[in-house]
Design a protein around this motif. Structure first.
Motif, PDB file in Angstrom:
ATOM      1  N   PHE A  13       0.891  -1.170   0.000  1.00 20.21           N
ATOM      2  CA  PHE A  13       0.000   0.000   0.000  1.00 20.21           C
ATOM      3  C   PHE A  13       0.915   1.201   0.000  1.00 20.21           C
ATOM      4  O   PHE A  13       1.560   1.474   1.008  1.00 20.21           O
ATOM      5  CB  PHE A  13      -0.872   0.037   1.252  1.00 20.21           C
ATOM      6  CG  PHE A  13      -1.958  -0.999   1.266  1.00 20.21           C
ATOM      7  CD1 PHE A  13      -3.032  -0.908   0.401  1.00 20.21           C
ATOM      8  CD2 PHE A  13      -1.911  -2.054   2.154  1.00 20.21           C
ATOM      9  CE1 PHE A  13      -4.044  -1.850   0.418  1.00 20.21           C
ATOM     10  CE2 PHE A  13      -2.920  -2.998   2.182  1.00 20.21           C
ATOM     11  CZ  PHE A  13      -3.985  -2.893   1.313  1.00 20.21           C
ATOM     12  N   ILE A  18       3.067  -4.973   2.782  1.00 21.70           N
ATOM     13  CA  ILE A  18       2.238  -5.705   3.741  1.00 21.70           C
ATOM     14  C   ILE A  18       2.402  -7.213   3.596  1.00 21.70           C
ATOM     15  O   ILE A  18       2.649  -7.924   4.554  1.00 21.70           O
ATOM     16  CB  ILE A  18       0.751  -5.330   3.578  1.00 21.70           C
ATOM     17  CG1 ILE A  18       0.553  -3.820   3.685  1.00 21.70           C
ATOM     18  CG2 ILE A  18      -0.091  -6.034   4.618  1.00 21.70           C
ATOM     19  CD1 ILE A  18       0.919  -3.222   5.003  1.00 21.70           C
ATOM     20  N   PRO A  37      -1.024 -12.211  14.691  1.00 28.44           N
ATOM     21  CA  PRO A  37      -1.315 -11.026  15.497  1.00 28.44           C
ATOM     22  C   PRO A  37      -1.985  -9.944  14.662  1.00 28.44           C
ATOM     23  O   PRO A  37      -1.927  -9.977  13.428  1.00 28.44           O
ATOM     24  CB  PRO A  37       0.058 -10.574  15.987  1.00 28.44           C
ATOM     25  CG  PRO A  37       1.036 -11.207  15.062  1.00 28.44           C
ATOM     26  CD  PRO A  37       0.417 -12.443  14.542  1.00 28.44           C
ATOM     27  N   SER A  38      -2.619  -8.990  15.308  1.00 31.80           N
ATOM     28  CA  SER A  38      -3.309  -7.913  14.617  1.00 31.80           C
ATOM     29  C   SER A  38      -2.343  -7.168  13.701  1.00 31.80           C
ATOM     30  O   SER A  38      -1.213  -6.879  14.092  1.00 31.80           O
ATOM     31  CB  SER A  38      -3.900  -6.967  15.663  1.00 31.80           C
ATOM     32  OG  SER A  38      -4.776  -6.098  15.031  1.00 31.80           O
ATOM     33  N   GLY A  39      -2.796  -6.889  12.489  1.00 32.94           N
ATOM     34  CA  GLY A  39      -1.983  -6.108  11.572  1.00 32.94           C
ATOM     35  C   GLY A  39      -0.963  -6.919  10.788  1.00 32.94           C
ATOM     36  O   GLY A  39      -0.162  -6.358  10.059  1.00 32.94           O
ATOM     37  N   CYS A  40      -1.013  -8.242  10.893  1.00 32.98           N
ATOM     38  CA  CYS A  40      -0.001  -9.044  10.199  1.00 32.98           C
ATOM     39  C   CYS A  40      -0.376  -9.257   8.739  1.00 32.98           C
ATOM     40  O   CYS A  40       0.418  -9.772   7.962  1.00 32.98           O
ATOM     41  CB  CYS A  40       0.183 -10.384  10.893  1.00 32.98           C
ATOM     42  SG  CYS A  40      -1.246 -11.456  10.745  1.00 32.98           S
ATOM     43  N   GLY A  41      -1.593  -8.887   8.355  1.00 31.68           N
ATOM     44  CA  GLY A  41      -1.970  -8.984   6.940  1.00 31.68           C
ATOM     45  C   GLY A  41      -2.963 -10.095   6.625  1.00 31.68           C
ATOM     46  O   GLY A  41      -3.131 -10.437   5.460  1.00 31.68           O
ATOM     47  N   LYS A  42      -3.647 -10.613   7.618  1.00 29.71           N
ATOM     48  CA  LYS A  42      -4.608 -11.697   7.369  1.00 29.71           C
ATOM     49  C   LYS A  42      -5.734 -11.220   6.463  1.00 29.71           C
ATOM     50  O   LYS A  42      -6.030 -11.839   5.443  1.00 29.71           O
ATOM     51  CB  LYS A  42      -5.241 -12.183   8.694  1.00 29.71           C
ATOM     52  CG  LYS A  42      -4.258 -12.640   9.731  1.00 29.71           C
ATOM     53  CD  LYS A  42      -4.957 -13.106  10.999  1.00 29.71           C
ATOM     54  CE  LYS A  42      -5.684 -12.001  11.735  1.00 29.71           C
ATOM     55  NZ  LYS A  42      -4.800 -11.044  12.411  1.00 29.71           N
ATOM     56  N   SER A  43      -6.362 -10.103   6.859  1.00 32.03           N
ATOM     57  CA  SER A  43      -7.479  -9.600   6.055  1.00 32.03           C
ATOM     58  C   SER A  43      -7.004  -9.231   4.663  1.00 32.03           C
ATOM     59  O   SER A  43      -7.688  -9.491   3.668  1.00 32.03           O
ATOM     60  CB  SER A  43      -8.105  -8.374   6.709  1.00 32.03           C
ATOM     61  OG  SER A  43      -8.568  -8.692   7.981  1.00 32.03           O
ATOM     62  N   THR A  44      -5.837  -8.612   4.588  1.00 32.25           N
ATOM     63  CA  THR A  44      -5.312  -8.215   3.289  1.00 32.25           C
ATOM     64  C   THR A  44      -5.158  -9.436   2.388  1.00 32.25           C
ATOM     65  O   THR A  44      -5.556  -9.414   1.217  1.00 32.25           O
ATOM     66  CB  THR A  44      -3.957  -7.504   3.466  1.00 32.25           C
ATOM     67  OG1 THR A  44      -4.128  -6.442   4.401  1.00 32.25           O
ATOM     68  CG2 THR A  44      -3.451  -6.958   2.159  1.00 32.25           C
ATOM     69  N   GLU A 159     -13.156 -12.980  10.079  1.00 33.15           N
ATOM     70  CA  GLU A 159     -13.588 -12.906  11.474  1.00 33.15           C
ATOM     71  C   GLU A 159     -15.106 -12.863  11.590  1.00 33.15           C
ATOM     72  O   GLU A 159     -15.665 -11.931  12.160  1.00 33.15           O
ATOM     73  CB  GLU A 159     -12.992 -11.665  12.150  1.00 33.15           C
ATOM     74  CG  GLU A 159     -11.483 -11.630  12.016  1.00 33.15           C
ATOM     75  CD  GLU A 159     -10.837 -10.675  12.995  1.00 33.15           C
ATOM     76  OE1 GLU A 159     -11.412 -10.473  14.065  1.00 33.15           O
ATOM     77  OE2 GLU A 159      -9.761 -10.166  12.667  1.00 33.15           O
ATOM     78  N   HIS A 192      -9.134 -14.495  15.081  1.00 29.24           N
ATOM     79  CA  HIS A 192      -8.232 -14.215  16.191  1.00 29.24           C
ATOM     80  C   HIS A 192      -8.335 -15.314  17.225  1.00 29.24           C
ATOM     81  O   HIS A 192      -7.560 -15.384  18.153  1.00 29.24           O
ATOM     82  CB  HIS A 192      -8.681 -12.918  16.882  1.00 29.24           C
ATOM     83  CG  HIS A 192      -7.979 -11.731  16.365  1.00 29.24           C
ATOM     84  ND1 HIS A 192      -8.630 -10.682  15.772  1.00 29.24           N
ATOM     85  CD2 HIS A 192      -6.679 -11.417  16.335  1.00 29.24           C
ATOM     86  CE1 HIS A 192      -7.746  -9.796  15.410  1.00 29.24           C
ATOM     87  NE2 HIS A 192      -6.560 -10.208  15.738  1.00 29.24           N
TER      88      HIS A 192
ATOM     89  N   ARG B 106     -10.719   6.420  -4.910  1.00 29.38           N
ATOM     90  CA  ARG B 106      -9.514   7.130  -4.514  1.00 29.38           C
ATOM     91  C   ARG B 106      -8.794   7.603  -5.763  1.00 29.38           C
ATOM     92  O   ARG B 106      -8.468   6.803  -6.639  1.00 29.38           O
ATOM     93  CB  ARG B 106      -8.593   6.196  -3.719  1.00 29.38           C
ATOM     94  CG  ARG B 106      -8.760   6.363  -2.218  1.00 29.38           C
ATOM     95  CD  ARG B 106      -7.882   5.365  -1.492  1.00 29.38           C
ATOM     96  NE  ARG B 106      -8.630   4.173  -1.158  1.00 29.38           N
ATOM     97  CZ  ARG B 106      -8.088   2.989  -0.948  1.00 29.38           C
ATOM     98  NH1 ARG B 106      -6.795   2.831  -1.065  1.00 29.38           N
ATOM     99  NH2 ARG B 106      -8.836   1.950  -0.629  1.00 29.38           N
TER     100      ARG B 106
END
Ligand SMILES: Nc1ncnc2c1ncn2[C@@H]1O[C@H](COP(=O)(O)OP(=O)(O)OP(=O)(O)O)[C@@H](O)[C@H]1O
Ligand SMILES: [Mg+2]
Lengths: 368, 285
Positions: A13, A18, A37-44, A159, A192, B106
Motif C-alpha cells: 500500500f 504488507i 497477530p493484529s496487523g499481520c496482513g490476514k485480512s489483506t 472474522e 483471532h 480514490r
C-alpha cells in the motif's frame, strides 16, 4: 479442482509492504484458517484472494486459472464480512437473491437457489424480514447465505463470529463446521480466536508480519511448532518459556541448564549451536508438573485459578516477568504462597535455538 | 411549614414553563407573521386594502380569481415547475454520480476537486451574471427555460455534491464490497445499494434545490424576456395595477401565497427526512 495457489504474492500500500513473497497452496475442499497477530496482513491476504485488492506482484491461480486480473464476480468466490454488511433496505430473501439477480439468473432458479440456501441455514421463517429485525446470530447466517447463494467454489470469511457473544459463537462455529462438511467447498477463514482455528481448520496458516511462519494441521502446530512464535501463539494458556543454556551436545543428546530447574538431557540435535549459547525451553502448561520444593528448584505460587474442570496455577518465574502456568485437572492441592519444584515432562518439551527455531529430535530418537 | 418550600419549587417550575412558552410564541410570531399578513391581505377586497387589520375580517377570493384569470401567471407557474423539477433531477443525477467518485473512488487531487466545488458555491450570483449571460447567449438559451435550468444547476450542484459526498462517505465500505462480491458494477452499486440508502440526503438536497430554483429572481429576470418564458417570482414582481401609480397589493399577495403553499406542503411531507438528512453527519457513528 477449486484449489487456490499463491506464488510469490506481494502487496504494497503506497510504500508499506504488507504481504511479502508469500507462497501458499490451498487444496480443493480444504478448510484453511489464517491466524496471526493484529496487523499481520490476514485480512489483506483474504481480500487479495477475493479480488477486492489488487496483487502488486506474484501470481494467483484458482482452479488452475490465473486470476490476477479477474474481478471478484469472475473468480467464483463468496465472502462473509466481519460486520456482515447486509443490505439494510432489502429483506433477507432479497439480500440472498441480489447476486443471482445481477447474474441474470432466471426467476425460478433464483427462487429455488435462495430457498435451498435458506433451508440449509434455517432461515426460511425470516425470509421477509429486514436485517434490522434480526438477531446477531441470524444476521450472521444471512451473511453466510448471501455468500453461498451464488454457489461459489470458494467461501471466504473474515472474522465472521467476532461480533457474537460467547455462547452464540460456539453454536455458529459448529454450524460452520457442519456446513463445510455438507457443502465440501473450499473455505478460507480469518480469525483471532484460538479455539475457532483449532476446531475448524484442516490447515492453519500462521502469519507474522506479512510472511508465513508455519503451515500445518492443528495437531502439527500444537505438537511440533516450528518456531517460538508459533509455539507461543497456538495454545491457550500459552506455552511457558524458560531461558536455558547449552552445556554440551553430541549426535544423540544435548544437555541444557535452566535457572531453578537445573540440568536436563534432551534428545535434540543442537545443530550449529555452540556450547554456552542461549536457548529457550518451551513447556506447555499441561506438561509442567509440580512437586514438593527441593533445594534450588523452588518457585512461589502467586495465584491459583479454579475453572471447574481444571485448575491453573501461576508461578513466579526466576528470570523474566511473564508468569509460568501449570494446568491440571481439578481438584488441586496447591495453595497461593506455597513453594514448589518444577518438573517438565521431557517427552513433550520444546527447545528453541538462539534464532527461535525449534531444534529437531535426533534421528535415533525418531526411529525409536 | 412543610408546604412552603414546595410552593416555591412549584412557582419556579411554573415560571420556567411560562418563560419557555413565551419564547416559543415570540419566535413563532417573528417567523410566521409576514406570511400570515400576506395571507390575510390576499383575502381582503381591494377597497379595504390599506386599513391595517391584524385579524381576518373577510373572506374575499377576488384577488385569487384575478390572478388565476391571467394566462401569463399560469404560464409562469408551469415554467417554474418545469425548471425547478429539471434542476432537481439534473442536480441529483450529477450529484449522485459525482459523490460516488468523490466519496468512494480514490484518485489524485480528490480534495482539490472538493475544495474547488466548495469555492464555486461561494460566488455571489451578481459576480457571474454577465459571464453567464454570454454563455447563455452563445448557447442560444436566452429567453428559454434551458438557460435558467443551466444557471440554477451551476449554483445548486456544489451544495448537492458536497452533502451527498459527505453522506456517501458514511456508508460502510463493506457494503460496497459486498455488492462487488455479488457481482455488481459501480452503476448497479449506486442505483441498487446506495440510492435506496441515500433517500434522506437526496430528499434534503433535492428539496433545497427545488426551493432555490423556485424562488430565484435575479437570473430569472435577466435571462428571460417575454411573459411566456417567465418564472413565478418575476411574474409576481411584474404584476401591474390599473395605473402606473397603483401597486396591486392584493393580487401580489394572492400570487405569493399561491406559490408558497406548494413549498410549505413539500417541506411538511419531507420534514422528517430533511432533519435526518441534515443531521446525518452529526449522529451516525
Ligand atoms: N487500504 C489500506 N491502505 C494502507 N494500509 C493498509 C490498507 N489496508 C490495510 N493496511 C495495512 O496493512 C496491514 C495489515 O492489515 P490487515 O487488515 O490485513 O491486518 P489483519 O491481520 O487483518 O489485522 P486484524 O487482525 O487487526 O484484523 C496493517 O498495518 C494495515 O494498516
Ligand atoms: Mg483483519
Amino acid at each position: 479442482m477449486t484449489s487456490v495457489t499463491l506464488s510469490k504474492i506481494n502487496k504494497t500500500f503506497g510504500s508499506t509492504h504488507i504481504i511479502k513473497d508469500l507462497d501458499l497452496k490451498i487444496g480443493s475442499g480444504e478448510f484453511v484458517v489464517f491466524v496471526g497477530p493484529s496487523g499481520c496482513g490476514k485480512s489483506t491476504l483474504l481480500r487479495l484472494i477475493a479480488g477486492l485488492e489488487s496483487i502488486t506482484a506474484g501470481e494467483m491461480h484458482i482452479a488452475g486459472d490465473l486470476v490476477n486480473d479477474l474481478p471478484p464476480r469472475e473468480r467464483g468466490v463468496g465472502m462473509v464480512f466481519q460486520s456482515y454488511a447486509l443490505y439494510p433496505h432489502m429483506t433477507v430473501y432479497e439480500n440472498m437473491a441480489f447476486g443471482l439477480k445481477l447474474a441474470k439468473t432466471d426467476k425460478e432458479s433464483v427462487e429455488q437457489r435462495v430457498m435451498e440456501t435458506a433451508r440449509i441455514l434455517q432461515l426460511e421463517e425470516l425470509l421477509h424480514r429486514k436485517p434490522k429485525a434480526l438477531s446477531g446470530g441470524q444476521r450472521q447466517r444471512v451473511a453466510m447465505g448471501r455468500a453461498m447463494a451464488r454457489e461459489p467454489k470458494i467461501l471466504l470469511f473474515d472474522e465472521p463470529l467476532s461480533n457474537l457473544d460467547a455462547s452464540l459463537r460456539v453454536q455458529m462455529r459448529n454450524e460452520i463446521a457442519r456446513l463445510h462438511h455438507r457443502l465440501g467447498s473450499t473455505m478460507v477463514y480469518v480469525t483471532h480466536d484460538q479455539v475457532e482455528a483449532m476446531t475448524l481448520a484442516d490447515k492453519i496458516v500462521v502469519l507474522r508480519d506479512g510472511r508465513i511462519e508455519q503451515v500445518g494441521s492443528p495437531q502439527t502446530l500444537y505438537q511440533a511448532p516450528a518456531t517460538r512464535f508459533v509455539a507461543g501463539f497456538i495454545g491457550s494458556p500459552t506455552m511457558n518459556f524458560l531461558p536455558a543454556e547449552l552445556l554440551s551436545s553430541d549426535a544423540n543428546n544435548c544437555r541444557i541448564t535452566t535457572a531453578g530447574i537445573g540440568e536436563l538431557g534432551l534428545p535434540r540435535d543442537a545443530g550449529s549451536e555452540r556450547v554456552g549459547s542461549r536457548l529457550m525451553l518451551g513447556v506447555r502448561p499441561e506438561h509442567l508438573c509440580l512437586e514438593e520444593a527441593r533445594g534450588d528448584n523452588a518457585f512461589e505460587i502467586v495465584n491459583v485459578e479454579y475453572l471447574g474442570n481444571e485448575v491453573y496455577v501461576y508461578l513466579d518465574p526466576k528470570v523474566g516477568d511473564s508468569l509460568l502456568i501449570h494446568r491440571s485437572e481439578a481438584p488441586s492441592q496447591w495453595k497461593i504462597g506455597q513453594r514448589v519444584a518444577l518438573v517438565p515432562d521431557l517427552e513433550h518439551v520444546h527447545l528453541f535455538d538462539s534464532q527461535d527455531r525449534a531444534l529437531s529430535l535426533t534421528r535415533q530418537r525418531q526411529a525409536a | 411549614m412543610n408546604q412552603h418550600p414546595m410552593n416555591r419549587y412549584q412557582l419556579t417550575r411554573l415560571a420556567k414553563h411560562v418563560g419557555k412558552w413565551a419564547l416559543i410564541a415570540i419566535i413563532i410570531v417573528y417567523a410566521v407573521f409576514p406570511f400570515y399578513y400576506a395571507v390575510i391581505t390576499s383575502l381582503k377586497p381591494s377597497s379595504e386594502l390599506f386599513e391595517v387589520n391584524y385579524w381576518l375580517t373577510s373572506l374575499d377570493f377576488s384577488n385569487y380569481a384575478q390572478i388565476f384569470a391571467q394566462k401569463s401567471f399560469l404560464q409562469a407557474i408551469g415554467n417554474s415547475i418545469l425548471i425547478a423539477l429539471s434542476v432537481v433531477l439534473i442536480a441529483l443525477l450529477l450529484g449522485i454520480t459525482a459523490s460516488y467518485a468523490l466519496g468512494r473512488v480514490r484518485f489524485r487531487g480528490r480534495s482539490t476537486v472538493m475544495l474547488i466545488i466548495l469555492g464555486v458555491s461561494m460566488f455571489p450570483q451578481v459576480a457571474v451574471l454577465s459571464g453567464l449571460f454570454e454563455v447563455i447567449r452563445s448557447l442560444n438559451l436566452y429567453n428559454n427555460p434551458g438557460g435558467l435550468i443551466l444557471s440554477y444547476t451551476i449554483f445548486t450542484l456544489p451544495f448537492t455534491v458536497w452533502v451527498l459526498t459527505t453522506f456517501m462517505r458514511q456508508l460502510p465500505m463493506e457494503l460496497e464490497e459486498a455488492a462487488i462480491m455479488d457481482g455488481a458494477t459501480p452503476w448497479e452499486t449506486i442505483t441498487k445499494v446506495f440510492l435506496p440508502l441515500m433517500w434522506p440526503a437526496m430528499a434534503t438536497t433535492g428539496l433545497l434545490a427545488f426551493i432555490a430554483a423556485w424562488n430565484e429572481f435575479l437570473f430569472a429576470l435577466t435571462f428571460t424576456l417575454t411573459n411566456s418564458e417567465r418564472t413565478v417570482p418575476v411574474a409576481i414582481a411584474l404584476i401591474s395595477g390599473g395605473s402606473q401609480h397603483e401597486l396591486p397589493w392584493g393580487p401580489i399577495m394572492a400570487a405569493s401565497v399561491t406559490v408558497t403553499i406548494p413549498l410549505v406542503i413539500l417541506v411538511m411531507i419531507f420534514q422528517r427526512r430533511i432533519v435526518s438528512g441534515l443531521t446525518a453527519g452529526a449522529v451516525k457513528g
